[in-house]
Write a protein that holds these residues in place. Structure first.
Motif: not given
Length: 183
Positions: A88-95, A114-126
């Protein structure tokens, strides 16, 4: 019509010039470690990708969840099927963006935030992460270590195994960048 062609050609040159500043890594090493009362869990992936633009300081990471390798096959299955739901959530991503004023084009080893947003398991957190950036001969390398609270990404830990999995997981990242291939 001629004016449209000139505008398109100009945009192409501008994009090409900006792309030359970008450095990429196709083998980011990501490791996570969970220390809990009953057992430690560790997994490693070397299939993450990343790009950084030293001029704009923008940085990006993406890793396939299924690429994390565990010592025990059963742990890997539970990780992908029950906890991270990798279908359902194939990737973890950081921008994000490298903060500060350090010149990332000059040779040296620099502390970096580094400051940004990490998305894991469909949830994005700064996140705000401390690490190190090394510049050598124009090529960059980055290393960082930070903590991720699994509940912050809506990852549920069944009460049956709560003593096997930590609430906070340590993540370690390292990447060796190369200049992007010029068109």
């Amino acid at each position: 019509m001629k004016r449209i062609f000139v505008i398109i050609a100009f945009l192409g040159l501008a994009i090409s010039a900006a792309a030359q500043d970008v450095q990429s890594c196709r083998s980011v090493r990501l490791r996570f470690f969970s220390s809990a009362p009953l057992e430690d869990i560790e997994a490693v992936s070397t299939l993450g990708v990343s790009a950084i633009n030293p001029a704009t300081r923008v940085i990006y990471f993406k890793v396939p969840i299924t690429s994390f390798q565990f010592k025990k096959k059963m742990m890997q299955e539970h990780f992908n099927e029950n906890y991270l739901e990798s279908e359902k959530y194939p990737y973890a991503e950081f921008k994000g963006k490298v903060l500060g004023t350090t010149d990332l084009t000059k040779d040296g080893t620099w502390p970096a935030e580094v400051e940004g947003d990490l998305q894991i398991h469909g949830v994005t957190k700064s996140y705000r992460v401390s690490g190190t950036i090394t510049v050598s001969g124009g090529n960059l390398a980055a290393e960082a270590k930070f903590n991720v609270r699994v509940a912050d990404h809506n990852i549920k830990i069944p009460s049956l195994v709560v003593k096997n999995i930590a609430e906070v997981v340590e993540v370690t990242m390292s990447a060796q960048y190369q200049p992007a291939v010029k068109p």
